[in-house]
Each structure stands twice: as structure tokens, then as C-alpha cells.
Motif scaffolding. Structure first.
Motif, short mmCIF file in Angstrom:
data_model
loop_
_atom_site.label_atom_id
_atom_site.label_comp_id
_atom_site.label_asym_id
_atom_site.label_seq_id
_atom_site.Cartn_x
_atom_site.Cartn_y
_atom_site.Cartn_z
N ALA A 179 0.84 -1.20 0.00
CA ALA A 179 0.00 0.00 0.00
C ALA A 179 0.88 1.25 0.00
O ALA A 179 1.92 1.29 0.66
N SER A 180 0.43 2.26 -0.73
CA SER A 180 1.18 3.51 -0.78
C SER A 180 0.37 4.69 -0.24
O SER A 180 0.90 5.79 -0.08
N ILE A 181 -0.91 4.45 0.03
CA ILE A 181 -1.83 5.49 0.49
C ILE A 181 -2.51 4.99 1.76
O ILE A 181 -2.67 3.78 1.95
N ALA A 182 -2.92 5.90 2.63
CA ALA A 182 -3.61 5.49 3.86
C ALA A 182 -4.68 6.49 4.23
O ALA A 182 -4.59 7.68 3.91
N GLY A 183 -5.70 6.00 4.90
CA GLY A 183 -6.76 6.87 5.39
C GLY A 183 -7.44 6.21 6.59
O GLY A 183 -7.24 5.02 6.84
N TYR A 184 -8.23 6.98 7.31
CA TYR A 184 -8.96 6.41 8.44
C TYR A 184 -10.26 7.16 8.66
O TYR A 184 -10.44 8.30 8.22
N VAL A 185 -11.19 6.50 9.32
CA VAL A 185 -12.47 7.08 9.72
C VAL A 185 -12.78 6.56 11.12
O VAL A 185 -12.62 5.37 11.38
N LEU A 186 -13.21 7.45 12.01
CA LEU A 186 -13.63 7.00 13.33
C LEU A 186 -15.06 6.46 13.27
O LEU A 186 -15.86 6.87 12.43
N LEU A 187 -15.36 5.54 14.17
CA LEU A 187 -16.68 4.91 14.21
C LEU A 187 -17.81 5.94 14.24
O LEU A 187 -17.77 6.90 15.00
N ARG A 188 -18.81 5.72 13.39
CA ARG A 188 -20.02 6.53 13.38
C ARG A 188 -21.20 5.62 13.71
O ARG A 188 -21.27 4.49 13.23
N LEU A 189 -22.14 6.11 14.50
CA LEU A 189 -23.31 5.32 14.88
C LEU A 189 -24.60 6.12 14.62
O LEU A 189 -25.33 6.45 15.55
N PRO A 190 -24.90 6.41 13.36
CA PRO A 190 -26.10 7.20 13.07
C PRO A 190 -27.38 6.38 13.20
O PRO A 190 -27.41 5.17 12.96
N MET A 191 -28.44 7.05 13.60
CA MET A 191 -29.80 6.50 13.59
C MET A 191 -29.87 5.12 14.22
O MET A 191 -29.48 4.91 15.36
N GLU A 192 -30.39 4.13 13.47
CA GLU A 192 -30.61 2.79 14.03
C GLU A 192 -29.32 2.07 14.42
O GLU A 192 -29.36 1.10 15.19
N ILE A 193 -28.19 2.52 13.90
CA ILE A 193 -26.94 1.82 14.19
C ILE A 193 -26.59 1.87 15.67
O ILE A 193 -25.98 0.95 16.21
#
Length: 394
Positions: free
Chosen positions: A290-304
Motif C-alpha cells: 500500500a502507498s496510500i492510507a486513510g482512516y475514519v472513526l466509528l459513526r453510529l447514526p440513527m438505528e446503528i
């Protein structure tokens, strides 16, 4: 996705109970609000535990013994069903400042991967279905997606910008192996010299290396593989029908070897459950090419919110309290925040710590975090489209 389904004129304050036969005995007494908890045998291989009604429904299912012993026998195992989505268009547009694209294509509605945390689950409520077990077992396919795409690209006013695949549901979920809708979409994009980005948890993406490699050679394709955890047991419980972590790393290796710009996505990072693996996941992805990286923190919208709490209490009871406390810490005291600019990264000291760890690891490993632009200048009508000749070839 298809044209959005109009919302009901008003939302019911609370679903009215409808007593049904054949459901599991144990009705949800938790945050699912009327959802029926499925037995372990019935939901084997599934991510969530219940099938609570969506937020637009006026009725909720409640298990009831009708006197014939219908609750004495276990419910049948949940099987996957597939229906045709008769979409009239296939390109979905957005103007969100949080994401790097303004258009996307989702060949499927619902996703059999069954990831417990999937932020796309609430979209099933627009279909009158549950964001719970329905989302991962009642799927919709757009078999005409490639034809619709060709028509939309042919509109004279169309302005080329990269199209994202895999923004809502996975374009390489198990159903794709048979339906090949995603592959046909890629074939259209290649003919039109149209750039594409792909995000997936599936190793099936390597099937289309031939197309993606040719497009990457013209700087018109890149792929990101999402790896949430390197722990096989946790992945099995949290993402039951997605590829194993090892298979995803193998996919990165194959894509990179073919010259396709490939990224490793630590998404979502779940505080108190997977955040300690951030550096290890990035290192494994870099080692695979891999040459690229990204991240997202947990999201808990609506019914989730309710579905994730329910799963966490059953699967990780010893960690549930800490995980939820940390989620609230990064979400301003709530389990979810929808503000632009904060949805993906969170806020507060713990969110800042995760961001700093991610940046330092990427810097040490030589992973790019800036968005790499794709070439939109080559876009043009194919020579064989509508029997018309293009003015210029490549």
C-alpha cells in the motif's frame, strides 16, 4: 443509488405493535424498541442480532404465542434473498464537504458482509425494511447499472469527475461474484476513459485487476482496501461475511504488484476495541505494498446506535462499557455526531490522540495521506457509442 424514495409526510412517534407468528421467543427489551431478537441458530453467519423496524414504520413486530406452540420450535435460519432494483439512474451526487468525491455508484442495496457497525444500514429503512438483519439478508441488485451509466455519461452536459464505487455498500460483496454488475460498470468507465476510485473489504476486487491496471496506467483508477482489525476472531464476529484480514492484505499485494495505486483504510477505528491496532494495520498494509492510507472513526447514526450496543453487549460484554464511553468522548458526549467536519474524525482529546498516532505512523512508513488526483482530461465518447465517431482518439 436509485432515485431517493420520498419520505412519509410525517413520522410516527412510536411503532404500533403487530403480533406475528413464527418469530423467536425473546422480544427485544433493549434499545431496539420492538425489534425481535433472532436466535443464534437463525442468525448464524450474520452480523447484527435483531430486526427492529425502521424509523419510518408505524408498526413493530412482537413475538406472540398463539396457543398452537408456534414459539416452541426454533425459527428457520435466515437466508439471503435478492430482488431487482429498477433504478432509473445510477450516479448518485452529493455536496458533502467531508468526502473527496461528488458522485458515486452503488450497484447493490444492502450488503451481505454484515458488518455490525456499517453506517449504510439506515438506508434500508427507506425501503420499509429493517436496518438490522434485513440489511444483510434482503439485498437489491441493479442489473441495468452499466446501461444506465452509459446513458448518463453520454449526456452532452456531463462534466467528468472521478466516480467512487463502494461508498454506501460494498461493490464486491459476495453477490458480485455471480452478478458481475461492478465489473460491467468498470468496463463502461474504461471505454469512456472515466476515472474511478474503489473502496472494498473484499478480495474479489483482484478479479478485475485487468481493467483496473489498464486504467491505472492512464492515472484513472485507484483502490482502497478497508482493514478494521488484524484479529481473525474479532473480524469474524464483527464482519462475518467479509474477507479475512489476511485475504485483504493479499488483495493489496496483488493490486500494488499490478501497478494500481492502492490504499489501506483503517476504517472504522473503534475506540477501546480496535484503535490499539492502528499502527499494526498500517504497517501490515505498507508491507503488502500500500502507498496510500486513510482512516475514519466509528459513526453510529440513527438505528446503528441500538444495533451496535446490542451486538457489543453480547459479543464483548467486558469491553462494552469502555467502548461506549470512548465513543461518547469522541462524539461530544453522544454516541453519534453528524456535524460536517467532525463526522469522520470526531472531536476531543481521544480523537486528537488517534489522529496524531495515525499521522506519525504514516510519516514513519512513507504512506501518503493527501488525496491523489486522477486524470479527467482523457474522458470522451467511445468510438462505438451510438455509432458515432469520436473526433479524437487517444
Amino acid at each position: 443509488m436509485a432515485d431517493p424514495i420520498p419520505l412519509p409526510p410525517k413520522r410516527a412517534a412510536k411503532p404500533r405493535p403487530v403480533f406475528v407468528r413464527g418469530e423467536e421467543r425473546e422480544a427485544s427489551a433493549g434499545p431496539g424498541d420492538g425489534g425481535v431478537l433472532a436466535g443464534a441458530a437463525a442468525r448464524a453467519g450474520r452480523g447484527t442480532m435483531s430486526n427492529a423496524s425502521g424509523r419510518f414504520e408505524r408498526e413493530a413486530r412482537v413475538a406472540l404465542d398463539d396457543g398452537w406452540g408456534n414459539l416452541d420450535e426454533p425459527a428457520p435460519r435466515i437466508v439471503t434473498t435478492v430482488q431487482t432494483d429498477k433504478a432509473r439512474s445510477v450516479i448518485t451526487r452529493n455536496d458533502s464537504p467531508d468526502i473527496s468525491f461528488d458522485r458515486s455508484i452503488n450497484p447493490y442495496r444492502g450488503c451481505e458482509h454484515g458488518c455490525t457497525y456499517c453506517y449504510a444500514r439506515p438506508t434500508h429503512a427507506y425501503l420499509g425494511l429493517s436496518p438490522g438483519l434485513d440489511f444483510e439478508s434482503r439485498l437489491f441488485v441493479k442489473p441495468e447499472a452499466a446501461r444506465l451509466l452509459e446513458a448518463e455519461l453520454g449526456v452532452k452536459s456531463y462534466v467528468c469527475q472521478p466516480i467512487a464505487l463502494g461508498t454506501n455498500t460494498d461493490p464486491y460483496q459476495p453477490l458480485e461474484r455471480k452478478m458481475q454488475v461492478t465489473r460491467r460498470i468498470l468496463e463502461v468507465l474504461e471505454r469512456w476513459n472515466h476515472p474511478v476510485t474503489v473502496v472494498t473489504k473484499s478480495a474479489l476486487v483482484v478479479r478485475d485487476i485487468d481493467i483496473l491496471a489498464r486504467m491505472a496506467g492512464r492515472n484513472q483508477a485507484k483502490v482502497a482496501i478497508s482493514v478494521t482489525t488484524l484479529d481473525r476472531r474479532l473480524a469474524r464476529r464483527m464482519e462475518p461475511r467479509a474477507a479475512t484480514p489476511e485475504r485483504r492484505l493479499e488483495a493489496i499485494r496483488a493490486l500494488a504488484a499490478a501497478g494500481i495505486p492502492t490504499g489501506i483504510m483503517t476504517a472504522p477505528i473503534i475506540p477501546g476495541l480496535t484503535d490499539h491496532e492502528t499502527e499494526a494495520i498500517l504497517e501490515a498494509g505498507r508491507a503488502a505494498g500500500a502507498s496510500i492510507a486513510g482512516y475514519v472513526l466509528l459513526r453510529l447514526p440513527m438505528e446503528i446506535r441500538a444495533l451496535f450496543e446490542e451486538w457489543l453487549a453480547a459479543a464483548m460484554p467486558e469491553r462494552a462499557g469502555r467502548v461506549l464511553a470512548l465513543v461518547r468522548d469522541i462524539r461530544g458526549g453522544k454516541l453519534n455526531s453528524a456535524e460536517f467536519g467532525l463526522r469522520q474524525r470526531g472531536q476531543g482529546p481521544y480523537a486528537e490522540l488517534i489522529a496524531r498516532r495515525f499521522r506519525l505512523a504514516c510519516s514513519r512508513l512513507g504512506l501518503e495521506t493527501a488525496r491523489r488526483p486522477l486524470d479527467t482530461t482523457r474522458f470522451r465518447r467511445p468510438l462505438d457509442s451510438d455509432n458515432q465517431m469520436a473526433l479524437f482518439g487517444d
